[in-house]
Design a protein around this motif. Structure first.
Motif, PDB file in Angstrom:
ATOM      1  N   LEU A  31       5.321 -29.247  -3.913  1.00  0.00           N
ATOM      2  CA  LEU A  31       4.799 -28.276  -4.695  1.00  0.00           C
ATOM      3  C   LEU A  31       4.063 -27.033  -3.804  1.00  0.00           C
ATOM      4  N   GLU A  32       4.537 -25.967  -3.365  1.00  0.00           N
ATOM      5  CA  GLU A  32       3.713 -24.980  -2.516  1.00  0.00           C
ATOM      6  C   GLU A  32       3.585 -23.756  -3.023  1.00  0.00           C
ATOM      7  N   ALA A  33       2.303 -23.335  -3.125  1.00  0.00           N
ATOM      8  CA  ALA A  33       2.105 -22.077  -3.723  1.00  0.00           C
ATOM      9  C   ALA A  33       2.675 -20.924  -3.096  1.00  0.00           C
ATOM     10  N   GLN A  34       2.896 -20.898  -1.767  1.00  0.00           N
ATOM     11  CA  GLN A  34       3.341 -19.680  -1.068  1.00  0.00           C
ATOM     12  C   GLN A  34       4.738 -19.745  -1.117  1.00  0.00           C
ATOM     13  N   GLU A  35       5.236 -18.975  -0.370  1.00  0.00           N
ATOM     14  CA  GLU A  35       6.684 -18.617  -0.300  1.00  0.00           C
ATOM     15  C   GLU A  35       7.547 -19.259   0.976  1.00  0.00           C
ATOM     16  N   GLY A  36       6.604 -19.942   1.778  1.00  0.00           N
ATOM     17  CA  GLY A  36       7.094 -20.478   2.942  1.00  0.00           C
ATOM     18  C   GLY A  36       6.195 -21.817   3.409  1.00  0.00           C
ATOM     19  N   VAL A  37       6.518 -22.517   4.370  1.00  0.00           N
ATOM     20  CA  VAL A  37       5.701 -23.676   4.910  1.00  0.00           C
ATOM     21  C   VAL A  37       4.706 -22.979   5.991  1.00  0.00           C
ATOM     22  N   GLY A  38       3.756 -24.089   6.383  1.00  0.00           N
ATOM     23  CA  GLY A  38       3.036 -23.783   7.258  1.00  0.00           C
ATOM     24  C   GLY A  38       1.335 -23.674   6.983  1.00  0.00           C
ATOM     25  N   GLY A  39       1.096 -23.654   5.845  1.00  0.00           N
ATOM     26  CA  GLY A  39      -0.271 -23.418   5.353  1.00  0.00           C
ATOM     27  C   GLY A  39      -1.169 -22.548   5.889  1.00  0.00           C
TER      28      GLY A  39
END
Ligand SMILES: Cc1cc2nc3c(=O)[nH]c(=O)nc-3n(C[C@H](O)[C@H](O)[C@H](O)COP(=O)(O)OP(=O)(O)OC[C@H]3O[C@@H](n4cnc5c(N)ncnc54)[C@H](O)[C@@H]3O)c2cc1C
Length: 508
Positions: A31-39
């Motif tokens: 589950l990722e809040a942003q629209e892409g990977v990488g943090g």
């Protein structure tokens, strides 16, 4: 094996956790809040580069493309992480734009009566909000892997004397977290032809003051100022007297530092106290001498009081942006030391001495409250179980909070290469969830976690961080033994003793 696992966060750590779990046949979702990977690498300053050399910041099973520079830009880091996620089919397991609002351990704190029927075998209820939807939704999992990152999301602010806070300032004040969200055009517009003061002395502050200086060249240019309280040791490259810093991860170098459990009653403890302690002092002095003679630290009042060895062990040694002191010498950057009690006035900053610094823009590179993010998601009832009174969070093998079942916390162990510690932690966690690593009783885990934490304490001033530079090999050894691997990973005794250890030594 069909445990269902929720990984929160698709930065380096979350991606790596997902890859390793999938490899063990474990069903998982990220589950990722942003629209892409990488943090953190998605939103960072335009000039940010990796400060760890590329080869040390490399997944053991996925190499950097040929021709990548030794210190890749943040764009290159992003491309590398995206390619890794695509290659191992992690991308398809990520729900983007999905913010975890709260998590509940079903054993102890069931969600509200209105929440939907709990899934069989679930131990965790995870409350998420997707995209713009106002309604939250509950998802249920057996295991929870928190990889929400240590930097970003929750900024840390300095405290100011009464009536001298940011509200007193007529210019613009922002935290580096907000600055890092600006695109290149907006950041240039913010800094160009302005008197910029950057507060801090770690990597972000040095990078940002350099950016401000670059935006202020030419006729209407203004010098950018670095306002700092505690200087940290800085390096211009990764070697001392020609010896690469990577050698600090050799077994011989790690012997220099007392390891967890070595007290004066043990042979290593005795050797450490009688022989190694003066040797550590001498090495530290030699390193300081090298830095003082190769960098103009005295000239710029940037000489730390801490020993360089301590800075190295507490992950505080910082790589300077290229040509930093050249720009300072040319007057494009000025360095100003202060004590705690500085504050804002209408047209700038007032120092404890009463001196005023005129400013249009002030950027606070004063760090993040990483542990607050974790605590707020887990809720109040967990604080006592997770965090000790002194603020530290003891984790068994750097991963498991002993008193919270079915939970792994990844990415809270800092090191020379955070990717190395992330990958070791992810690998061990996947073995644990797949039932291939047995853990001892809660009491034994607590004792062990405490033992390792105490070992890093003398070097760690801020309680929320656990830097494992000094014990990284010992920790990797323990993890290898748990997973049934031989901890001795080198081909010969000579290499085993003297060659640097890194990710590639732990390739599956
Ligand atoms: C400017 C900068 C430079 C750095 N340089 C280096 C370096 O050279 N070498 C090094 O080893 N380390 C470096 N680091 C440290 C860096 O943090 C680590 O290398 C690594 O990228 C951390 O990855 P992570 O996955 O643990 O955390 P993050 O990258 O912070 O990722 C966490 C993810 O979790 C997501 N998330 C958080 N909360 C929620 C929520 N509630 N719901 C859903 N998703 C959530 C976030 O959106 C984010 O994508 C640097 C850090 C910064 C900020």
């Amino acid at each position: 094996m069909a445990a269902s696992v929720c990984i929160v966060g698709a930065g380096v750590t979350g991606l790596c956790a997902c890859k390793h779990l999938v490899q063990h046949g474990v069903e998982c979702v990220v589950l990722e809040a942003q629209e892409g990977v990488g943090g953190v690498w998605r939103n960072t300053f335009a000039s940010t580069k990796l400060q760890t050399p590329r080869d040390a910041f490399q997944f053991s099973d996925y190499l950097w493309p040929k021709g990548t520079p030794r210190l890749p830009t943040h764009f290159q880091v992003m491309d590398y992480l995206t390619a890794y996620a695509r290659h191992f089919r992690v991308l398809e397991r990520i729900l983007f734009g999905c913010t975890v609002v709260k998590v509940c351990c079903l054993d102890r704190w069931p969600p509200t009566p209105a929440s939907p029927k709990i899934r069989a075998n679930a131990n965790w209820a995870v409350c998420v909000r997707r995209g713009d939807q106002s309604d939250a939704e509950w998802l249920f999992f057996e295991y929870l892997v928190m990889s929400v990152g240590h930097y970003g999301d929750v900024p840390k602010f300095p405290s100011f004397p009464e009536s001298k806070g940011p509200a007193a300032f007529g210019g613009k004040v922002l935290h580096s977290l907000d600055y890092s969200k600006l695109d290149e055009g907006a950041s240039k517009e913010l800094l160009s032809a302005k008197r910029v003061v950057v507060v801090g002395s770690r990597k972000s502050a040095l990078d940002l003051v350099m950016e401000a200086a670059n935006c202020n060249r030419g006729d209407d240019g203004q010098p950018a100022m670095l306002l700092y309280r505690t200087p940290h040791w800085v390096i211009a490259n990764h070697n001392f007297y020609g010896v690469p810093m990577a050698y600090m991860t050799s077994r011989v170098s790690q012997l220099l530092v007392p390891q967890p459990g070595t007290d004066k009653n043990t042979l290593h403890g005795l050797i450490s106290a009688i022989i190694l302690s003066p040797l550590r002092w001498a090495i530290s002095k030699a390193m300081e001498h090298y830095l003082l003679t190769t960098l103009p630290l005295v000239e710029h009042d940037f000489v730390p009081t801490q020993k360089v060895f301590e800075e190295l062990k507490s992950c505080k040694l910082t790589l300077l942006p290229e040509r930093f002191f050249e720009r300072a010498k040319a007057g494009h950057i000025t360095l100003q030391r202060t004590s705690d009690h500085w504050g804002f006035v209408e047209d700038g900053i007032v120092l404890p001495s009463g001196d005023k610094l005129k400013a249009d823009v002030v950027v606070l590179c004063t760090g993040y409250e990483g542990e607050e993010k974790l605590k707020s998601l887990l809720g109040m009832s967990f604080h006592d179980l997770l965090q000790q009174r002194d603020g530290s969070i003891p984790l068994y093998r750097g991963v498991l909070p002993p008193r919270v079942p079915h939970l792994a916390v990844l990415g809270f162990q800092e090191s020379y290469s955070n990717l190395f510690t992330a990958e070791m932690g992810a690998r061990w966690t996947a073995h644990w969830i797949a039932g291939k690593v047995a853990v001892p009783s809660v009491e034994k885990m607590e004792k062990e976690a405490q033992r390792w934490l105490l070992n890093t304490k003398p070097f760690v001033t801020s309680n929320d961080k656990t830097c494992v530079n000094s014990t990284i090999l010992g920790l990797a050894d323990e993890m290898c033994k748990d997973m049934g691997w031989n901890p001795r990973r080198k081909k010969s005794l000579l290499q085993e003793l003297f060659a640097p250890y890194g990710n590639m030594d732990y390739k599956d």
